[in-house]
Design a protein around this motif. Structure first.
Motif: not given
Length: 259
Positions: A53, A78, A82, A250-251, A254
């Motif tokens: 990442n 990432e 992502k 992680d958020y 999203s």
């Protein structure tokens, strides 16, 4: 008469044989000078440019025919599935956000307070009037995973010894069927890229400079992209800060992060 015909045939054979021998010798010399095949070289390039990442702060200066404008941003990426980008300046672009998840792309525009998905042929459109398309920004796969590669020669570029590679796509979902790359023979970073359509038409060119040593890898911190099918002087992309292999919450990746 037959002797004359046989002499001509022998000359043709000798000329063809000589050309084949020269091609073989040239290939062997190139391999001997590099000590590596194309796949090995490309994998070393991937080791420099790819990471688990990364977090990047950068500026994108779009040079039009009459004026230029600069947009700054911060991005989190990432792997190759992502990424999340937030545009910071100028005021007209501040708050615009882009989210990529598993091959899908969403953009939030604060002025319209609206999130839209970019897909299909729309991915070929320019990003904010730059020489980069959404497709360009979407594909973070390792070069060695999507291209077959051949070493075609040696050259000098930016006062550096370079290896010239020809890349041909081995997957169908790729923006550029073929690329030509000039790779720094010592640091294994591209210093120039040319991207071609299947027809052989040159679509884009990139000049990569200001190579720096960052976290045990070489990285070009300035890239000038030029869409060869449009007017203008190209788009200058400058990385002001980059951190590899960081902990990213992680958020970030999203849809909630878009608002």
């Amino acid at each position: 008469m037959f002797k004359y015909i046989n002499d001509i045939k022998m000359k043709i054979f000798n000329n063809t044989f000589t050309r084949i021998i020269l091609i073989i010798i040239s290939t062997l010399i190139t391999l001997q000078l590099t000590g590596q095949d194309g796949k090995e070289i490309l994998e070393k390039v991937d080791q420099n440019l790819s990471s688990k990442n990364r977090i990047i702060e950068s500026s994108m200066t779009i040079h039009g025919r009459r004026s230029s404008r600069t947009i700054t941003s911060r991005s989190w990426t990432e792997g190759d599935k992502k990424s999340f980008t937030e545009y910071l300046t100028p005021a007209s672009e501040a708050g615009t956000k882009m989210l990529k998840l598993d091959g899908q792309l969403w953009i939030y525009t604060p002025s319209a307070d609206r999130t839209i998905q970019i897909s299909g042929h729309l991915l070929r459109q320019s990003v904010m009037g730059s020489d980069l398309s959404y497709e360009d920004m979407m594909d973070d796969r390792k070069l060695s995973d999507v291209y077959n590669v051949t070493v075609t020669g040696k050259d000098t570029l930016q006062k550096r010894d370079v290896l010239v590679l020809e890349l041909v796509a081995k997957v169908s979902d790729i923006a550029y069927y073929k690329q030509k790359m000039w790779i720094d023979a010592e640091r294994y970073v591209p210093l120039r890229q040319e991207m071609y359509a299947r027809s052989g038409q040159l679509l884009k060119r990139a000049e990569l400079t200001e190579v720096k040593r960052i976290q045990n890898r070489w990285y070009p911190s300035k890239v000038v992209y030029k869409d060869m099918l449009k007017d203008g002087k190209g788009t200058e992309f400058v990385t002001s800060s980059i951190k590899f292999d960081q902990t990213i919450p992680d958020y970030i990746f999203s849809k909630a992060s878009l608002r």
